[in-house]
Design a protein around this motif. Structure first.
Motif, short mmCIF file in Angstrom:
data_model
loop_
_atom_site.label_atom_id
_atom_site.label_comp_id
_atom_site.label_asym_id
_atom_site.label_seq_id
_atom_site.Cartn_x
_atom_site.Cartn_y
_atom_site.Cartn_z
N GLY A 142 -36.66 -46.77 -4.07
CA GLY A 142 -37.04 -47.93 -4.85
C GLY A 142 -36.92 -49.27 -4.14
O GLY A 142 -37.54 -50.25 -4.55
N LEU A 143 -36.13 -49.34 -3.09
CA LEU A 143 -35.95 -50.62 -2.40
C LEU A 143 -37.20 -50.94 -1.57
O LEU A 143 -37.62 -50.13 -0.75
CB LEU A 143 -34.71 -50.57 -1.51
N PRO A 144 -37.78 -52.12 -1.76
CA PRO A 144 -38.98 -52.47 -0.98
C PRO A 144 -38.66 -52.78 0.48
O PRO A 144 -37.58 -53.28 0.80
CB PRO A 144 -39.49 -53.74 -1.68
N GLY A 145 -39.63 -52.50 1.35
CA GLY A 145 -39.59 -52.98 2.73
C GLY A 145 -38.49 -52.39 3.59
O GLY A 145 -37.92 -53.08 4.43
N ILE A 146 -38.21 -51.09 3.43
CA ILE A 146 -37.10 -50.52 4.20
C ILE A 146 -37.49 -50.32 5.66
O ILE A 146 -38.66 -50.12 6.00
CB ILE A 146 -36.60 -49.19 3.59
N LEU A 147 -36.48 -50.36 6.52
CA LEU A 147 -36.71 -50.30 7.97
C LEU A 147 -37.48 -49.04 8.38
O LEU A 147 -38.39 -49.10 9.21
CB LEU A 147 -35.37 -50.36 8.71
N GLU A 148 -37.10 -47.90 7.79
CA GLU A 148 -37.76 -46.63 8.12
C GLU A 148 -39.26 -46.70 7.85
O GLU A 148 -40.04 -46.04 8.55
CB GLU A 148 -37.12 -45.51 7.30
N GLY A 149 -39.66 -47.47 6.85
CA GLY A 149 -41.08 -47.63 6.52
C GLY A 149 -41.83 -48.47 7.53
O GLY A 149 -43.06 -48.52 7.51
N PHE A 150 -41.11 -49.16 8.42
CA PHE A 150 -41.74 -49.95 9.47
C PHE A 150 -41.73 -49.22 10.81
O PHE A 150 -42.72 -49.23 11.52
CB PHE A 150 -41.02 -51.30 9.64
N ILE A 151 -40.60 -48.60 11.15
CA ILE A 151 -40.48 -48.10 12.52
C ILE A 151 -39.97 -46.66 12.62
O ILE A 151 -39.43 -46.26 13.65
CB ILE A 151 -39.60 -49.03 13.40
N GLY A 152 -40.13 -45.89 11.54
CA GLY A 152 -39.94 -44.45 11.69
C GLY A 152 -41.02 -43.90 12.62
O GLY A 152 -42.05 -44.54 12.85
N ASN A 153 -40.80 -42.72 13.19
CA ASN A 153 -41.79 -42.11 14.10
C ASN A 153 -43.20 -42.11 13.53
O ASN A 153 -44.16 -42.47 14.20
CB ASN A 153 -41.42 -40.64 14.38
N ARG A 154 -43.31 -41.69 12.28
CA ARG A 154 -44.64 -41.59 11.66
C ARG A 154 -45.30 -42.95 11.57
O ARG A 154 -46.51 -43.08 11.79
CB ARG A 154 -44.51 -40.99 10.24
N GLU A 155 -44.48 -43.98 11.25
CA GLU A 155 -45.03 -45.33 11.10
C GLU A 155 -45.47 -45.90 12.45
O GLU A 155 -46.50 -46.57 12.55
CB GLU A 155 -44.01 -46.23 10.42
N ILE A 156 -44.70 -45.62 13.49
CA ILE A 156 -45.10 -46.09 14.83
C ILE A 156 -46.38 -45.36 15.26
O ILE A 156 -47.30 -45.97 15.82
CB ILE A 156 -43.96 -45.88 15.84
N SER A 157 -46.45 -44.07 14.97
CA SER A 157 -47.67 -43.32 15.30
C SER A 157 -48.87 -43.89 14.56
O SER A 157 -49.97 -44.02 15.13
CB SER A 157 -47.49 -41.84 14.94
N ALA A 158 -48.67 -44.22 13.29
CA ALA A 158 -49.77 -44.79 12.49
C ALA A 158 -50.19 -46.15 13.05
O ALA A 158 -51.39 -46.46 13.12
CB ALA A 158 -49.35 -44.92 11.03
#
Lengths: 315, 315
Positions: free
Chosen positions: B183-199
């Motif tokens: 529920g927390l907006p803008g979490i770090l994992e949503g920016f720089i998790g492996n999948r996000e970096i790949s995207a």
């Protein structure tokens, strides 16, 4: 009251602020006796030395009434070298640079002295005698012109590697926001410091009569209590900003309590109800289950209580 | 090597992962001897009990070579009740709900067993034998599909009130961002998790030949090393997001070290140089002066080293 508790209160605390220095015996404050703190005006002394002399005189005055005092604590609004009892700088108090405050006070009073940052004193006061008694891990914060914080970790005040921990007001809730005074964008203080809340009120509450002396968090609270929808929304937004920060801190620290004090906290349930909702909706059940969100017990007395309690507990 | 150090290494560590379980003696790993960890496939056993049986057999095999082992540690990818040696849930390992792993392993191996979260084991490994030896307050993190963290506070692993501290990947850098799984907006994992970096790579590096199997942080690193401006910018952005978070954590914890490991950390100076710059530009001099930003020493071995070291240090 247990004897061990009474024994633990034989200390004098000093709340050193930018405008006033307040001095009292810990037990007088905790027992809410008539004896009010002695108050000195911070800026009405010719030099640092003169002010320290006046503080020592006030300590002597309290000692003449309480003959069994064994320690003296002092909380200051700035950066402290706790180990050396040294004040690096005080926010908003000119002339206080690199003062060996502990040694100076010990020489003049004959008591063992402990110096700490005021936010640490507030955290300690709440953990030792206030809202968070019995907790093991506590994040305490004061909401005012600035936002300060203090951490109790594993039942001990945690000060950080250079005694600079707990600066919650300088933490960011928006990586792309306006840079704060140290360069970090989107810091919490830039959203919900007193001045920022006043500015929000001023720009959003046009339809209301601006209070004499201008907008303040207190005025916004008053209109919200009276039911103004915009004023209520202002507090919902404050809760959203603060809740985002505290949820993040909960993910990091997994504390058993947040304790929230300072002027802005006077908004009471206008702030605390949406804040608690926001935090609980933003963390895991495991973190939420052990977490309490508590208003501070102490107001203006926090500095005296926390500094005195630290001093005597550290003996 | 000091005798006390050797004595401290008479433990076996288990790195329990979603795909493999790796088991080795601590001194074999630290001395980088030929003896590689024994490896089991996590999902190729009929039941939890069968897998635990196979782990115990491997422990026995190591004991037959090292007769002086006195403790067994196990790091798991999920939520643990450290005091009770209980595994609540494991991320990405079906069937592991509420398992009394410590008791089961103790019964089968005859060794005292300590169970902890894998991120805590990584933090402990780096503090005890790795990049952060001699530090007092350490924030360690692993950058991968998920972002985990562990805290050393006042020279002790800090686990939080319900053993859930250190979840840096769930902390927010954007109060107005996209909500994360809790529920927390803008979490770090949503920016720089492996999948996000790949995207990010996939959407920004059109002008480059997409690698076989698709974009990954490693491919983005390769193109950045070869000098592609967009690929370099991608890592600058990752450093900006991560630096914003770590600067905030530095304001709160005032640690003497950040230790950063995991696959994404393989970007080396492409990540570390701008990251260090960002952090130092975002905190006070007092905080920056005592702070080091360090790549992790251990890679895949962190779980074995940290769990074994914790086990023997806790005896």
């Amino acid at each position: 009251m247990k004897i061990s508790e009474v024994k633990n209160q034989r200390a004098i605390g000093i709340d050193f602020g930018a405008t006033t220095v307040k001095i009292a015996a810990l037990n007088d404050i905790l027992e809410e006796e008539a004896a009010l703190p002695l108050v000195l005006e911070t800026t009405s002394y010719a030099s640092v030395e003169h002010l320290i002399g006046a503080i020592a005189d006030s300590v002597g005055e309290i000692q003449s009434r309480h003959k069994d005092m064994v320690a003296l604590g002092c909380g200051v609004p700035g950066l402290v070298d706790f180990d050396r009892g040294f004040v690096h700088t005080l926010t908003n108090v000119p002339g206080w640079q690199d003062i060996a405050l502990r040694d100076l006070l010990e020489k003049k009073t004959g008591l063992p002295v402990f110096i700490d940052n005021d936010a640490n004193c507030m955290a300690y006061a709440e953990w030792r005698y206030g809202a968070a008694v019995g907790c093991r891990n506590v994040v305490a914060l004061t909401l005012g012109t600035g936002i300060g914080g203090g951490l109790i970790i594993d039942g001990k005040l945690y000060r950080g590697s250079s005694f600079a921990a707990g600066e919650i007001g300088q933490m960011s809730i928006d990586y792309a926001g306006i840079p704060g005074p140290y360069g970090l964008p989107g810091i919490l203080e830039g959203f919900i410091g007193n001045r920022e809340i006043s500015a929000m009120a001023s720009s959003r509450l046009h339809h209301l009569q601006a209070p004499e002396g201008g907008w303040s968090p207190r005025a916004a609270t008053q209109f919200a209590i009276e039911g103004d929808a915009e004023a209520r929304q202002l507090w919902l937004d404050v809760a959203e900003y603060l809740g985002s920060m505290l949820a993040s801190i909960a993910w990091l620290i997994n504390p058993d309590a947040f304790v929230i004090g300072g002027g802005v906290a006077n908004a009471d349930e206008l702030l605390f109800d949406p804040l608690e909702k926001k935090i609980r909706e933003s963390v895991s059940n495991v973190i939420s289950a052990d977490l309490r969100i508590l208003p501070a017990r102490f107001g203006n007395e926090a500095g005296i209580v926390g500094s005195a309690a630290q001093a005597i507990d550290s003996l």
